[in-house]
Design an enzyme around this catalytic site. Structure first.
Site, short mmCIF file in Angstrom:
data_model
loop_
_atom_site.label_atom_id
_atom_site.label_comp_id
_atom_site.label_asym_id
_atom_site.label_seq_id
_atom_site.Cartn_x
_atom_site.Cartn_y
_atom_site.Cartn_z
N GLU A 10 -5.98 19.04 -4.72
CA GLU A 10 -5.31 18.18 -5.70
C GLU A 10 -4.14 18.92 -6.35
O GLU A 10 -4.15 20.15 -6.45
CB GLU A 10 -6.31 17.72 -6.76
N ALA A 13 23.38 -49.02 -25.25
CA ALA A 13 23.59 -47.66 -25.74
C ALA A 13 23.08 -47.53 -27.17
O ALA A 13 23.15 -48.48 -27.95
CB ALA A 13 25.07 -47.31 -25.67
N ARG A 67 -1.34 6.89 -16.67
CA ARG A 67 0.09 7.22 -16.54
C ARG A 67 1.00 6.02 -16.74
O ARG A 67 2.20 6.15 -16.92
CB ARG A 67 0.35 7.87 -15.17
N THR A 101 -12.91 9.47 -8.42
CA THR A 101 -13.01 8.72 -7.16
C THR A 101 -14.31 9.03 -6.41
O THR A 101 -14.87 8.16 -5.74
CB THR A 101 -11.80 9.02 -6.26
N LYS A 140 -4.63 -0.78 -14.50
CA LYS A 140 -3.60 -0.45 -13.51
C LYS A 140 -3.56 -1.43 -12.34
O LYS A 140 -2.48 -1.91 -11.97
CB LYS A 140 -3.83 0.96 -12.97
N ALA A 173 23.36 -40.67 -20.67
CA ALA A 173 23.47 -39.37 -21.34
C ALA A 173 22.73 -39.40 -22.67
O ALA A 173 22.81 -40.37 -23.42
CB ALA A 173 24.93 -39.03 -21.56
N ALA A 213 -11.39 1.03 -10.28
CA ALA A 213 -12.05 1.10 -11.59
C ALA A 213 -11.25 1.89 -12.63
O ALA A 213 -11.56 1.85 -13.81
CB ALA A 213 -13.44 1.73 -11.43
C1 UD1 Z 1 -5.88 10.15 -5.50
C2 UD1 Z 1 -6.38 11.34 -4.70
C3 UD1 Z 1 -5.18 12.11 -4.18
C4 UD1 Z 1 -4.28 11.20 -3.36
C5 UD1 Z 1 -3.91 9.94 -4.13
C6 UD1 Z 1 -3.24 8.95 -3.21
C7 UD1 Z 1 -8.49 11.97 -5.77
C8 UD1 Z 1 -9.19 12.94 -6.62
N1 UD1 Z 1 -7.20 12.18 -5.54
O1 UD1 Z 1 -5.18 10.65 -6.61
O2 UD1 Z 1 -5.60 13.19 -3.35
O3 UD1 Z 1 -3.13 11.90 -2.96
O4 UD1 Z 1 -5.08 9.31 -4.67
O5 UD1 Z 1 -2.80 7.82 -3.87
O6 UD1 Z 1 -9.12 11.04 -5.29
N2 UD1 Z 1 -10.64 5.06 -9.40
C9 UD1 Z 1 -11.91 4.55 -9.57
N3 UD1 Z 1 -12.80 5.21 -10.35
C10 UD1 Z 1 -12.50 6.38 -10.96
C11 UD1 Z 1 -11.20 6.93 -10.78
C12 UD1 Z 1 -10.30 6.25 -9.98
O7 UD1 Z 1 -12.24 3.49 -9.03
O8 UD1 Z 1 -13.37 6.92 -11.65
C13 UD1 Z 1 -9.66 4.32 -8.58
C14 UD1 Z 1 -8.38 4.04 -9.32
O9 UD1 Z 1 -8.43 2.77 -9.99
C15 UD1 Z 1 -7.36 4.00 -8.19
C16 UD1 Z 1 -7.95 4.93 -7.13
O10 UD1 Z 1 -9.31 5.09 -7.47
O11 UD1 Z 1 -7.19 2.71 -7.65
C17 UD1 Z 1 -7.27 6.29 -7.10
O12 UD1 Z 1 -7.36 6.88 -8.39
P1 UD1 Z 1 -6.12 7.60 -9.06
O13 UD1 Z 1 -6.52 8.07 -10.40
O14 UD1 Z 1 -4.91 6.79 -8.95
O15 UD1 Z 1 -6.00 8.87 -8.11
P2 UD1 Z 1 -4.71 9.73 -7.85
O16 UD1 Z 1 -4.48 10.65 -8.98
O17 UD1 Z 1 -3.60 8.88 -7.43
CA CA Z 2 -3.22 6.68 -7.43
#
Ligand code: UD1
Ligand code: CA
Length: 454
Positions: free
Chosen positions: A149, A418, A8, A73, A15, A375, A3
């Site tokens: 984290e 031709a 970044r 997450t 993403k 051609a 989601a």
């Molecule tokens: C996360 C982990 C980190 C780990 C890393 C591995 C957390 C807080 N941190 O960090 O410990 O080392 O993954 O790759 O979980 N997403 C949602 N909803 C949200 C936020 C994110 O569905 O509200 C999804 C994102 O789309 C993504 C995944 O969760 O696919 C991970 O989110 P991301 O922001 O990439 O976490 P990282 O900073 O990589």
């Molecule tokens: Ca990630």
């Protein structure tokens, strides 16, 4: 979990729809998941640009949960609580880590069940762990104290190279019994799923870690540089696999071969070739340098000379293309046919053994067997509003520089002189000529030059 926005990447697009190996990040993760459990038991948590994400992967048959807004997450799993209520075990996968294999997901599940844990997290040892959550293990064994984290790491914790890979096995009941304890008391102001490690630990539940072994497998695509690294890793593995299966690839690091491409044994791929999408190539073919082939079907023994561009086309056995042929969607080149230099085709069917070797446009055209297209032949298929069809029957000879104004049919065995402009149907075995008669003015040029000198 799919989601997130992917801040970044600095992108207008979500993403998980960024591509590696020719497919969205999320599609790779779904493929791994559906190898472990049926699609009906897979849920993608989507939110940012949810409609686009759903449309891109819905053919997989999985379910979707909408997370709106996206508050981390941990919040993603809170939102999914209802959908997952009837399960005992929940495997949580990161939608942005596409190198994960079904084998590793199964290993995670089996380890989790064997350890009777409340939470098992997949980990890896990274040379450069910056950006990832770090795993704080208890003094011995598999047990984990917490995940910290990046932003909250102490100086000593920064030296820990074991990272949280973002793949988890949870006892579902325990996850959802305790998930309410997550807080947003952290630098991002988000609910971190990773805090569940400490929360479950404090509730006297077992939290363990399993090292994935291969550190590449857990790489997340958070930045463009990481996407490039993942893409390279995937394609290198794809080339290795093809070579193992009997395909010759010169300088494989210069070739761009998508994950779903199939190539039969004894075919040779020269440097700097791109094979994309659902392309299938038979055996004993040679694909010469700088050709880009997307979503096309190439039969056995086909020779594709340098610089050809093919899209959604079919080339039958023994045909020869190029150099510099362009086959646009719907081109079907028959057995042993030749399409040569600077020839463009679109929506055509070319019969067995027919040839269009030089500087030609063939669009919306049916060409029989044994036809020779001279051609510079052009089919005029478009009147500015509508497209019309040209039919050239078996054994026709089209002389150089002919124009065929569609709709038009040239009958079997006919001969087009031709530079003829064909505007009406030509009966079988006829000769058609449609060009101005030649006028010769003897001495004209010499007289002109003499006049200019005065
Ligand atoms: C996360 C982990 C980190 C780990 C890393 C591995 C957390 C807080 N941190 O960090 O410990 O080392 O993954 O790759 O979980 N997403 C949602 N909803 C949200 C936020 C994110 O569905 O509200 C999804 C994102 O789309 C993504 C995944 O969760 O696919 C991970 O989110 P991301 O922001 O990439 O976490 P990282 O900073 O990589
Ligand atoms: Ca990630």
């Amino acid at each position: 979990m799919a989601a997130g926005k992917g801040t970044r990447l600095k992108s207008r697009h979500p993403k998980v729809l960024h591509e590696v190996g020719g497919k969205p990040l999320l599609a790779h993760v779904i493929a791994a998941a559906t190898n472990v459990v049926p699609a009906k038991d897979v849920y993608a948590i989507i939110g940012h640009e949810a409609d686009r994400v759903r449309a891109a992967v819905s053919h997989s048959g999985i379910n979707f949960v909408l997370q709106e807004p996206q508050r981390g997450t941990g919040h993603a799993l809170m939102v999914a609580g209802e959908a997952l209520a009837s399960y005992d075990l929940v495997l949580v996968l990161s939608g942005d880590a596409p190198l994960i294999t079904s084998k590793t997901i199964e290993k995670l599940r089996d380890f989790h069940l064997a350890k009777k844990a409340a939470l098992t997290l997949l980990t890896a040892q990274l040379e450069n762990p910056a950006g990832y959550g770090r795993v704080i293990r208890k003094s011995k064994g598999d047990d984990v104290h917490a995940i910290v984290e990046q932003k909250a790491l102490s100086a000593a914790q920064k030296k820990i190279r074991e990272i949280n890979a973002g793949f988890y096995a949870f006892d579902a009941r325990l996850l959802f019994r305790h998930i309410g304890r997550l807080s947003t008391n952290n630098p991002h102001g988000e609910f971190y799923l990773t805090d569940m490690a400490a929360i479950l630990g404090k509730a006297n539940q077992r939290v363990v870690a399993l090292d994935a072994g291969d550190p590449h497998e857990v790489l997340g695509g958070n930045t463009r540089a990481e996407l490039a690294e993942i893409d390279q890793h995937m394609r290198r593995a794809k080339c290795q696999q093809l070579m193992t299966e009997g395909v010759t690839i010169f300088y494989p690091h210069t070739c761009v071969i998508d994950m779903d491409v199939e190539i039969a044994a004894d075919t040779t791929i020269e440097p700097f070739v791109q094979l994309l999408g659902k392309t299938r190539i038979g055996s004993d073919c040679r694909i010469r340098s700088y050709s880009v082939i997307a979503d096309s079907d190439i039969g056995d023994g086909v020779l594709i000379l340098p610089g050809c561009v093919l899209d959604q086309s079919q080339v039958k056995a023994g045909a020869r293309l190029g150099p510099y042929s362009r086959l646009r969607p719907g081109s079907e080149i028959g057995e042993g046919a030749h399409v040569g230099n600077f020839v463009e085709t679109k929506k055509i069917k070319m019969g067995r053994g027919s040839k269009a070797n030089h500087l030609t446009y063939l669009g919306d055209t049916e060409i029989g067997e044994g036809v020779n297209i001279g051609a510079g032949t052009i089919t005029c298929n478009y009147d500015g509003t509508n497209k019309y069809k040209t039919i050239i029957e078996d054994g026709v000879f089209v002389g150089s520089d002919a124009t065929l104004v569609a709709p038009v049919r040239v009958g079997k065995g006919a001969y087009v002189g031709a530079a003829t402009c064909v505007t009406d149907d030509v009966p079988a075995d006829a000769l058609v000529l449609g060009r101005a008669r030649q006028i010769v003015k003897e001495g004209w040029a010499k007289e002109k030059r003499a006049a200019q000198k005065k």
